[in-house]
Design a protein around this motif. Sequence first.
Motif, PDB file in Angstrom:
ATOM      1  N   SER A   1     -52.847  57.446-133.446  1.00 29.52           N
ATOM      2  CA  SER A   1     -52.768  57.945-131.984  1.00 29.52           C
ATOM      3  C   SER A   1     -52.559  56.685-131.203  1.00 29.52           C
ATOM      4  CB  SER A   1     -53.980  58.537-131.529  1.00 29.52           C
ATOM      5  OG  SER A   1     -55.192  57.823-131.675  1.00 29.52           O
TER       6      SER A   1
ATOM      7  N   ALA B   1     -53.393  60.448-124.032  1.00 28.43           N
ATOM      8  CA  ALA B   1     -52.776  61.418-124.476  1.00 28.43           C
ATOM      9  C   ALA B   1     -52.896  62.868-123.565  1.00 28.43           C
ATOM     10  CB  ALA B   1     -53.216  61.911-125.916  1.00 28.43           C
TER      11      ALA B   1
ATOM     12  N   LYS C   1     -49.210  56.355-128.775  1.00 29.84           N
ATOM     13  CA  LYS C   1     -49.259  56.027-127.441  1.00 29.84           C
ATOM     14  C   LYS C   1     -48.540  54.620-127.076  1.00 29.84           C
ATOM     15  CE  LYS C   1     -53.928  56.588-127.315  1.00 29.84           C
ATOM     16  NZ  LYS C   1     -55.159  56.446-126.817  1.00 29.84           N
TER      17      LYS C   1
ATOM     18  N   MET D   1     -50.963  65.409-129.637  1.00 34.66           N
ATOM     19  CA  MET D   1     -51.091  64.495-128.329  1.00 34.66           C
ATOM     20  C   MET D   1     -50.095  64.942-127.144  1.00 34.66           C
ATOM     21  SD  MET D   1     -51.094  60.989-130.445  1.00 34.66           S
ATOM     22  CE  MET D   1     -51.182  59.878-128.998  1.00 34.66           C
TER      23      MET D   1
END
Length: 141
Positions: A76, A88, A80, A135
């Motif tokens: 994640s 997210a 990002k 996400m």
Amino acid sequence: MAKKVTAQIKLYVSGAQANPAPPVGPALGQHGVNIMQFCKQFNDQTKGKEGLVLPVIISVHDDRTFSFIIKSPPTSVLLKRAANLAKASGIAGKEVIGKVTKKQIEEIVKQKVKDLNTQNVQAAIKSVMGTARSMGLSVED
């Protein structure tokens, strides 16, 4: 003879920014580990990875020495960074807040392949694409 491991500590620490403040200090202090020595070694090994959150597994030995393994950043965090997002989507599946390309996903897989539970690159790509969708990111060619 190998030293006996008395504890294993798992932490998430920003690259090249370990300091004795929480969570590092209290986690290591309760096991009698030299906190400043860990911070110095960790910061030296993670130079150039500033801003990335890195999982680290610290093995504490019976004579209060330690060894540690630095893993690759969470998927994640890498997604990002690839999409230039601060956080997210709160409503994944309904709200698309960014996009990533397949090439960016392949780069993330190359970084993460040694820490994933598969050695099959196609399966790893599918896994990262699923994380991106959850996400709120769309995957484009």
